[in-house]
Design an enzyme around this catalytic site. Structure first.
Site, PDB file in Angstrom:
ATOM      1  N   GLY A  55     -44.060  31.731  35.546  1.00 23.18           N
ATOM      2  CA  GLY A  55     -45.058  32.610  36.130  1.00 23.18           C
ATOM      3  C   GLY A  55     -45.099  33.926  35.378  1.00 23.18           C
ATOM      4  O   GLY A  55     -44.121  34.335  34.747  1.00 23.18           O
TER       5      GLY A  55
ATOM      6  N   GLN B 299     -46.928  42.649  33.965  1.00 28.37           N
ATOM      7  CA  GLN B 299     -45.795  42.400  33.076  1.00 28.37           C
ATOM      8  C   GLN B 299     -46.178  42.477  31.600  1.00 28.37           C
ATOM      9  O   GLN B 299     -45.305  42.521  30.744  1.00 28.37           O
ATOM     10  CB  GLN B 299     -45.166  41.035  33.353  1.00 28.37           C
ATOM     11  CG  GLN B 299     -44.447  40.959  34.689  1.00 28.37           C
ATOM     12  CD  GLN B 299     -43.878  39.581  34.907  1.00 28.37           C
ATOM     13  OE1 GLN B 299     -44.555  38.697  35.426  1.00 28.37           O
ATOM     14  NE2 GLN B 299     -42.629  39.396  34.491  1.00 28.37           N
TER      15      GLN B 299
ATOM     16  N   CYS C 206     -36.509  36.658  36.120  1.00 28.86           N
ATOM     17  CA  CYS C 206     -37.768  37.318  35.805  1.00 28.86           C
ATOM     18  C   CYS C 206     -37.846  37.588  34.306  1.00 28.86           C
ATOM     19  O   CYS C 206     -36.865  38.031  33.707  1.00 28.86           O
ATOM     20  CB  CYS C 206     -37.857  38.630  36.582  1.00 28.86           C
ATOM     21  SG  CYS C 206     -39.378  39.535  36.319  1.00 28.86           S
ATOM     22  N   LEU C 207     -39.012  37.331  33.725  1.00 34.66           N
ATOM     23  CA  LEU C 207     -39.204  37.584  32.294  1.00 34.66           C
ATOM     24  C   LEU C 207     -39.093  39.072  31.964  1.00 34.66           C
ATOM     25  O   LEU C 207     -38.823  39.426  30.824  1.00 34.66           O
ATOM     26  CB  LEU C 207     -40.557  37.027  31.839  1.00 34.66           C
ATOM     27  CG  LEU C 207     -40.715  35.513  31.930  1.00 34.66           C
ATOM     28  CD1 LEU C 207     -42.133  35.098  31.572  1.00 34.66           C
ATOM     29  CD2 LEU C 207     -39.701  34.800  31.046  1.00 34.66           C
TER      30      LEU C 207
ATOM     31  N   HIS D   7     -43.302  35.728  44.145  1.00 33.68           N
ATOM     32  CA  HIS D   7     -42.681  36.548  43.097  1.00 33.68           C
ATOM     33  C   HIS D   7     -43.757  37.235  42.255  1.00 33.68           C
ATOM     34  O   HIS D   7     -43.670  38.442  41.992  1.00 33.68           O
ATOM     35  CB  HIS D   7     -41.798  35.638  42.230  1.00 33.68           C
ATOM     36  CG  HIS D   7     -41.112  36.327  41.102  1.00 33.68           C
ATOM     37  ND1 HIS D   7     -39.756  36.560  41.104  1.00 33.68           N
ATOM     38  CD2 HIS D   7     -41.584  36.809  39.923  1.00 33.68           C
ATOM     39  CE1 HIS D   7     -39.430  37.176  39.965  1.00 33.68           C
ATOM     40  NE2 HIS D   7     -40.522  37.323  39.235  1.00 33.68           N
ATOM     41  N   GLU D   8     -44.781  36.487  41.845  1.00 34.95           N
ATOM     42  CA  GLU D   8     -45.820  37.052  40.983  1.00 34.95           C
ATOM     43  C   GLU D   8     -46.716  38.039  41.728  1.00 34.95           C
ATOM     44  O   GLU D   8     -47.098  39.075  41.182  1.00 34.95           O
ATOM     45  CB  GLU D   8     -46.648  35.953  40.316  1.00 34.95           C
ATOM     46  CG  GLU D   8     -45.847  35.024  39.421  1.00 34.95           C
ATOM     47  CD  GLU D   8     -44.946  35.716  38.408  1.00 34.95           C
ATOM     48  OE1 GLU D   8     -45.293  36.815  37.917  1.00 34.95           O
ATOM     49  OE2 GLU D   8     -43.872  35.172  38.100  1.00 34.95           O
TER      50      GLU D   8
ATOM     51  N   HIS E 145     -45.080  41.290  41.882  1.00 29.75           N
ATOM     52  CA  HIS E 145     -45.285  42.078  40.656  1.00 29.75           C
ATOM     53  C   HIS E 145     -46.566  42.899  40.750  1.00 29.75           C
ATOM     54  O   HIS E 145     -46.599  44.062  40.324  1.00 29.75           O
ATOM     55  CB  HIS E 145     -45.368  41.173  39.419  1.00 29.75           C
ATOM     56  CG  HIS E 145     -44.055  40.869  38.795  1.00 29.75           C
ATOM     57  ND1 HIS E 145     -43.235  41.829  38.255  1.00 29.75           N
ATOM     58  CD2 HIS E 145     -43.416  39.684  38.624  1.00 29.75           C
ATOM     59  CE1 HIS E 145     -42.152  41.256  37.768  1.00 29.75           C
ATOM     60  NE2 HIS E 145     -42.227  39.953  37.988  1.00 29.75           N
TER      61      HIS E 145
END
Length: 176
Positions: free
Chosen positions: A46, A51, A98-99, A140-141, A144
């Site tokens: 995701g 991000q 997380c990226l 989660h996304e 963000h």
């Protein structure tokens, strides 16, 4: 398609609440395609526009689609202006990463089922009911897009430990 740079903690843009998308044009479609390519390249499931430093309520995901017991096939999802309209009262714990916080994982407790309303690439209204990995990924996304990171769900001590490690990693990178 272009690979975008994923911004990382402690970049303050990750704490920004993203702006609504009011129309779909080629720029938005290109950003969504770039986001998917960037996510796949980073081995993620995701990615939110914030991000990659874009102030828009856009997310992409691919948690796979269970075709049979042995194979997962790609199932990319692009969401514009996603909004969770239902969260179950029952919760489930799952490990998250997380990226934007690479190398750090923790157990996070979230509602085990959600319903999300969003617009697709054609600006058509959609609704999706999700649980398991996809449900967690959606939450989660969308977090963000609201300036919330998975570490915000951790105890103060666990969160501080991760933030200290990130600072140390940055110092080591700057020395090299």
């Amino acid at each position: 398609m272009t690979l975008r740079k994923i911004i990382k903690m402690p970049n303050s843009f990750l704490r920004k609440k993203a702006s609504l998308v009011d129309k779909i044009d080629n720029d938005i479609k290109n950003v969504l395609d770039d986001m998917l390519q960037t996510m796949y390249n980073a081995n993620g499931i995701g990615l939110a526009a914030t991000q990659i430093g874009i102030d828009k309520r856009l997310i992409v995901m691919d948690c796979g689609l269970k075709a049979d017991d042995e194979n997962l096939k790609p199932n990319p999802i692009k969401m514009i202006n996603p909004e969770i309209t239902f969260s179950s009262k029952s919760f489930k714990e799952r490990e998250e990463g997380c990226l934007s916080i690479p190398g750090h994982h923790a157990i996070v407790k979230r509602p085990d089922k959600v319903i999300v309303n969003y617009r697709d690439e054609n600006f058509d209204q959609k609704e999706l009911e999700a649980d398991e990995l996809l449900g967690v990924c959606i939450q989660h996304e969308i977090d963000h897009l609201n300036g919330i990171l998975f570490i915000d769900y951790l105890s103060r001590i666990k969160k501080e430990m991760i933030l200290k490690k990130i600072k140390k990693e940055i110092l080591n990178e700057n020395r090299n």
